[in-house]
Design an enzyme around this catalytic site. Structure first.
Site, mmCIF file in Angstrom:
data_model
loop_
_atom_site.group_PDB
_atom_site.id
_atom_site.type_symbol
_atom_site.label_atom_id
_atom_site.label_comp_id
_atom_site.label_asym_id
_atom_site.label_seq_id
_atom_site.Cartn_x
_atom_site.Cartn_y
_atom_site.Cartn_z
ATOM 1 N N ASP A 153 1.202 -11.089 6.689
ATOM 2 C CA ASP A 153 1.708 -10.325 5.670
ATOM 3 C C ASP A 153 2.972 -9.604 6.147
ATOM 4 O O ASP A 153 3.713 -8.982 5.317
ATOM 5 C CB ASP A 153 0.840 -9.048 5.320
ATOM 6 C CG ASP A 153 0.397 -8.142 6.482
ATOM 7 O OD1 ASP A 153 -0.196 -8.816 7.654
ATOM 8 O OD2 ASP A 153 0.321 -7.147 6.558
ATOM 9 N N ASN A 154 3.515 -9.719 7.416
ATOM 10 C CA ASN A 154 4.845 -9.254 7.794
ATOM 11 C C ASN A 154 5.685 -10.465 8.228
ATOM 12 O O ASN A 154 6.855 -10.192 8.655
ATOM 13 C CB ASN A 154 4.475 -8.421 9.206
ATOM 14 C CG ASN A 154 3.832 -6.873 8.887
ATOM 15 O OD1 ASN A 154 3.624 -6.413 7.587
ATOM 16 N ND2 ASN A 154 3.253 -6.542 9.766
ATOM 17 N N ARG A 202 14.296 0.371 1.221
ATOM 18 C CA ARG A 202 14.850 -0.867 1.708
ATOM 19 C C ARG A 202 15.316 -1.873 0.618
ATOM 20 O O ARG A 202 14.863 -1.808 -0.467
ATOM 21 C CB ARG A 202 13.724 -1.474 2.773
ATOM 22 C CG ARG A 202 12.468 -1.516 2.228
ATOM 23 C CD ARG A 202 11.492 -2.048 3.210
ATOM 24 N NE ARG A 202 10.244 -2.182 2.642
ATOM 25 C CZ ARG A 202 9.181 -2.710 3.504
ATOM 26 N NH1 ARG A 202 9.091 -2.775 4.643
ATOM 27 N NH2 ARG A 202 8.061 -3.209 2.927
ATOM 28 N N ASP A 260 9.305 -5.213 7.798
ATOM 29 C CA ASP A 260 8.368 -4.245 7.964
ATOM 30 C C ASP A 260 8.371 -3.562 9.713
ATOM 31 O O ASP A 260 7.694 -4.263 10.591
ATOM 32 C CB ASP A 260 6.761 -4.908 8.029
ATOM 33 C CG ASP A 260 6.313 -4.647 6.475
ATOM 34 O OD1 ASP A 260 7.442 -4.361 5.636
ATOM 35 O OD2 ASP A 260 4.879 -4.727 6.444
ATOM 36 N N ASP A 319 -2.889 6.954 2.273
ATOM 37 C CA ASP A 319 -2.320 7.855 1.343
ATOM 38 C C ASP A 319 -1.016 7.233 0.507
ATOM 39 O O ASP A 319 -0.244 7.967 -0.076
ATOM 40 C CB ASP A 319 -2.097 9.134 1.820
ATOM 41 C CG ASP A 319 -0.982 8.918 3.147
ATOM 42 O OD1 ASP A 319 -0.389 7.974 3.462
ATOM 43 O OD2 ASP A 319 -0.981 10.020 3.768
ATOM 44 N N LYS A 379 9.570 2.825 0.312
ATOM 45 C CA LYS A 379 8.817 2.857 1.304
ATOM 46 C C LYS A 379 7.789 4.253 1.518
ATOM 47 O O LYS A 379 8.879 5.183 2.120
ATOM 48 C CB LYS A 379 8.793 2.232 2.742
ATOM 49 C CG LYS A 379 7.843 1.820 3.615
ATOM 50 C CD LYS A 379 7.808 0.767 4.642
ATOM 51 C CE LYS A 379 6.971 0.715 5.712
ATOM 52 N NZ LYS A 379 7.265 -0.429 6.612
ATOM 53 N N GLY A 431 0.881 -1.268 0.017
ATOM 54 C CA GLY A 431 0.105 0.088 0.130
ATOM 55 C C GLY A 431 0.815 1.273 -0.115
ATOM 56 O O GLY A 431 0.237 2.457 -0.570
ATOM 57 N N ARG A 454 6.069 -12.516 1.358
ATOM 58 C CA ARG A 454 5.748 -12.582 2.401
ATOM 59 C C ARG A 454 4.668 -13.888 2.164
ATOM 60 O O ARG A 454 4.270 -14.371 1.392
ATOM 61 C CB ARG A 454 4.822 -11.551 2.700
ATOM 62 C CG ARG A 454 5.579 -10.239 2.884
ATOM 63 C CD ARG A 454 4.690 -9.218 2.396
ATOM 64 N NE ARG A 454 5.562 -7.563 2.053
ATOM 65 C CZ ARG A 454 5.695 -6.898 3.007
ATOM 66 N NH1 ARG A 454 5.460 -7.104 4.324
ATOM 67 N NH2 ARG A 454 6.484 -5.825 2.797
HETATM 68 P P1 AMP Z 1 1.654 -2.949 7.943
HETATM 69 O O1 AMP Z 1 0.767 -2.882 9.417
HETATM 70 O O2 AMP Z 1 2.253 -1.619 8.045
HETATM 71 O O3 AMP Z 1 2.198 -3.922 7.847
HETATM 72 O O4 AMP Z 1 0.282 -2.627 7.159
HETATM 73 C C1 AMP Z 1 -0.601 -3.127 6.745
HETATM 74 C C2 AMP Z 1 -1.209 -2.819 5.350
HETATM 75 O O5 AMP Z 1 -1.667 -1.554 5.480
HETATM 76 C C3 AMP Z 1 -0.163 -2.930 4.174
HETATM 77 O O6 AMP Z 1 -1.168 -3.566 3.458
HETATM 78 C C4 AMP Z 1 0.126 -1.680 4.050
HETATM 79 O O7 AMP Z 1 0.844 -1.427 2.644
HETATM 80 C C5 AMP Z 1 -0.946 -0.943 4.542
HETATM 81 N N1 AMP Z 1 -0.475 0.495 4.775
HETATM 82 C C6 AMP Z 1 0.044 1.073 6.051
HETATM 83 N N2 AMP Z 1 -0.006 2.282 5.979
HETATM 84 C C7 AMP Z 1 -0.414 2.746 4.697
HETATM 85 C C8 AMP Z 1 -0.273 3.967 4.444
HETATM 86 N N3 AMP Z 1 0.159 5.323 4.970
HETATM 87 N N4 AMP Z 1 -0.870 3.911 2.897
HETATM 88 C C9 AMP Z 1 -1.054 3.027 2.282
HETATM 89 N N5 AMP Z 1 -0.940 1.859 2.745
HETATM 90 C C10 AMP Z 1 -0.629 1.559 3.954
HETATM 91 MG MG MG Z 2 3.256 -4.728 6.560
#
Ligand code: AMP
Ligand code: MG
Length: 523
Positions: free
Chosen positions: A275-276, A194, A285, A136, A124, A103, A201
C-alpha cells in the site's frame, strides 16, 4: 488569487461509495468515498515549498492568505475541490492485510497547471475517513514535518517522489503512544499538503482482485493507463494481455529506478508495504524512514521491523520485486495468460542491475564499468561496515583522494568507531590503492572525475538527527530550522561550505535517541 484549473478525473470517472459518512467501515464496490476534512481550531502555516507552489501557479503570498491557510488545514474548500479518500488494500510485512485505504489522507482534487501538468493535492492528517479503522485520522507535528522536509529533499536529490506543498499546525493536541509501550502523550497536531500526479498505489489494484471485483479492477486499470500513462495508449487500444504486460513492465522499470536511487543515497523507506508503493514509481508515504549513517545493510529505522528487518537497507531491492509480484497477482485476474507477467519481474531485476551498475560506476568515478570492477565493490562494502564508516561522508571523502599514494587515514573522520577503524586501516589502505590504480587507468582529469562522483553522492542528506532538531525547535515554537534545512537540501550535491556542519556525521547524543535512530509507525 490565481484561478486554479481543477479536473477531478478520479472522482468523475471511477465508482464512488454511496455512503457519505466518515465512520470507519468496509467499503465495497467503490474506488473511493467522498469525505469532508474535519475542521481544526487554529490553523497556522509554518512551512511551504516555494518550488511546489510555483509549479501550481501560486506565489508564497497566496499560500499565506487566510483562504489558503484555512484550505491547507482542511477548514474550507476552494471552488473546484471535491474531497475524497481512496479505497485500497495491501500486503503489510508480507501478509495480506485486507482493506486499508486513505485513513488519514484526503485528496482535495486534481489541478491541471498552466503547462498542462496534473497535480493532485492531498491533505495528510485531515480527520476521520471510512478507512481510518481504529485510529483518528490525524497526524502529529513530528511525522508531518518529516514528510514535508523529506519529500522536498528527495525531489532535489533527483529521486522520484511525491512532493509537499505546505505544513500547518492545527492547534489541536493529538495523543500518541510513540513506541506503543504504554506512554501516551499529547503532541501538536499538524497537516501536510502533499502533491503528486497520482496517489494510486499497488494496493488500489490488490483490493479489487482480493475481493474478486474484477469489473472495478478493470475500470481502475483502464483509468490509470489513460490518466497516468497516456503515452502507452493509442485512442482505440483495448485492455488486452499485450497492453497489460507492457504497462507492468513500465511499472517494474520505474520501481527499479526509484529503489536504485534509494540505495545510491542510503535512504531506507522503513515500511515497504504494497500500500506504500506508488504505481508511478514515486517514493510515497514518508513514515519511519531514515538515512543510513554507519554503513550497515541490516539497518532499519523502523522499530516495528526491528525483529525481522524485512525492510532494512539491504533488503529494499528484493522487497520491491516481491511487491511487484503482488501487483502482478492482482493484474493476472484480467489476463488470458497471466504467466507472462513473470517477464516483468525479470524486467525489474535487469533494470535494477543496470541502474545500480551505472550509479556505482558514477560513485566510484570510473569512465566505464569493466570486468573485474565488481571486486572493488565486493571488497568495499564489508570494509565500510567493519570500519563503521558513514556512508554519505565516505563517498565524498573518496572523491577527494587523488594520488596513488593516498592514505586511508584520510577516511578516519567518517568513522563512528576509532578502534574498528584502526582494525581495518590496513585493509582500507590496500583497497584505496587498488581503487586509485584502477581509476588512474581511465586517464581522466581529476576535476572531471570529481564532478562525476559529486553528482552521484550527495554531501547533504536529511540525516535523522537533523530532522529531529527541527522537530524539537518547532515544538518549542521556532520554525526557522525547517526553512534552513529546506534551503540546504535544495542543493544537496553542492559543497555549500557555509553549511558544512549540516554534513557532519551523527553526533554521539543521537546514536540511540528516539526520532534519530528509532522510529515507529505511530504518527
Ligand atoms: P502507513 O503505515 O502510514 O502507510 O499506514 C497504514 C494504514 O493505516 C493506512 O491505511 C493509513 O491510512 C492508516 N493510518 C495510519 N495512521 C492513521 C491514523 N492516525 N488515522 C487513521 N488511519 C491511519
Ligand atoms: Mg501508507
Amino acid at each position: 488569487m490565481p484561478e486554479l484549473n481543477f479536473d477531478n478525473a478520479f472522482v468523475r470517472e471511477l465508482p464512488a461509495d454511496p455512503e457519505r459518512k466518515p465512520n470507519p467501515r468496509h467499503v465495497f464496490g467503490s474506488c473511493y468515498s467522498r469525505v469532508m476534512p474535519q475542521p481544526v481550531p487554529a490553523p497556522q502555516l509554518i512551512a511551504w515549498s516555494a518550488e511546489m507552489a510555483a509549479e501550481l501557479g501560486l506565489e508564497a503570498q497566496d499560500l499565506q492568505s487566510p483562504a489558503w491557510v484555512e484550505t491547507l488545514a482542511g477548514n474550507r474548500l476552494l471552488p473546484g475541490m471535491q474531497p475524497y479518500a481512496a479505497c485500497y488494500g495491501g500486503h503489510q510485512f508480507g501478509s495480506w492485510a485486507g482493506q486499508l485505504g486513505d485513513g488519514r489522507a484526503l485528496s482535495l482534487g486534481e489541478i491541471v497547471n498552466a503547462q498542462g501538468r496534473r497535480w493532485e493535492l492531498q491533505l495528510k492528517g485531515a480527520g476521520l475517513t471510512p478507512y481510518s479503522r481504529t485510529a483518528d485520522g490525524r497526524a502529529v507535528l513530528r511525522s508531518s514535518l518529516r514528510e514535508f522536509l523529506c519529500s522536498e529533499a528527495m525531489h532535489h536529490l533527483g529521486i522520484p517522489t511525491t512532493r509537499a506543498l505546505s505544513l500547518v499546525l492545527t492547534g489541536e493536541p493529538i495523543v500518541r503512544d510513540m513506541f506503543y509501550d504504554g506512554h501516551p502523550e499529547a503532541e501538536p497536531g499538524a497537516i501536510t499538503c502533499r502533491v503528486a500526479p497520482s496517489f494510486i498505489r499497488f494496493g488500489n489494484f490488490e483490493i479489487f482482485a482480493a475481493r474478486s471485483e474484477h469489473d472495478i479492477l478493470r475500470q481502475l486499470v483502464d483509468f490509470t493507463l489513460r490518466r497516468d500513462f497516456p503515452a502507452m495508449l493509442g485512442p482505440d487500444d483495448e485492455l488486452n494481455d499485450e497492453l497489460l504486460l507492457a504497462w507492468f513492465d513500465e511499472i517494474a522499470r520505474r520501481t527499479a529506478l526509484m529503489v536504485a536511487h534509494w540505495m545510491r543515497v542510503g535512504f531506507v523507506h522503513g515500511v515497504m508495504n504494497t500500500d506504500n508503493m506508488s504505481i508511478l514509481g514515486l517514493t510515497i508515504d514518508y513514515g519511519p524512514y531514515g538515512w543510513l549513517e554507519d554503513f550497515d545493510p541490516e539497518w532499519t529505522p523502523n522499530t516495528t521491523d526491528a525483529a525481522t528487518r524485512r525492510y532494512c537497507y539491504g533488503q529494499q531491492p528484493r522487497i520491491a520485486q516481491w511487491n511487484l509480484m503482488c501487483l502482478a497477482k492482482a493484474l493476472s485476474a484480467l489476463m488470458q495468460q497471466p504467466e507472462s507477467l513473470q517477464q516483468g519481474l525479470q524486467t525489474y531485476a535487469d533494470a535494477y542491475a543496470e541502474h545500480a551498475l551505472r550509479m556505482t560506476t558514477d560513485k566510484l568515478g570510473l569512465a566505464t564499468w569493466q570486468d573485474g570492477d565488481e571486486k572493488l565493490i565486493e571488497t568495499l562494502f564489508p570494509l565500510l561496515q567493519a570500519a563503521e564508516l558513514d556512508m554519505t561522508l565516505f563517498w565524498r571523502l573518496l572523491a577527494d583522494q587523488d594520488s596513488e599514494q593516498a592514505d586511508a587515514s584520510a577516511l578516519q573522520s567518517a568513522s563512528y568507531n576509532e578502534q574498528a577503524f584502526a582494525a581495518q586501516h590496513q585493509a582500507l589502505q590496500q583497497w584505496l590503492q587498488d581503487y586509485l590504480r584502477r581509476r588512474h587507468q581511465d586517464r581522466r582529469q581529476l576535476a572531471e572525475i570529481r564532478s562525476q562522483m559529486h553528482a552521484a553522492s550527495p554531501k547533504y542528506v536529511l540525516r535523522n538527527y537533523l530532522a529531529q532538531q527541527a522537530i524539537d525547535q518547532a515544538a518549542a515554537g521556532d520554525y526557522s530550522e525547517i526553512d534552513r534545512l529546506l534551503q540546504i537540501m535544495r542543493k544537496p550535491y553542492d559543497e555549500q561550505p557555509e553549511h558544512a556542519e549540516y554534513a557532519a556525521k551523527r553526533p554521539e547524543w543521537a546514536r540511540d535517541k528516539a526520532g534519530c535512530s528509532m522510529l515507529s509507525c505511530s504518527s
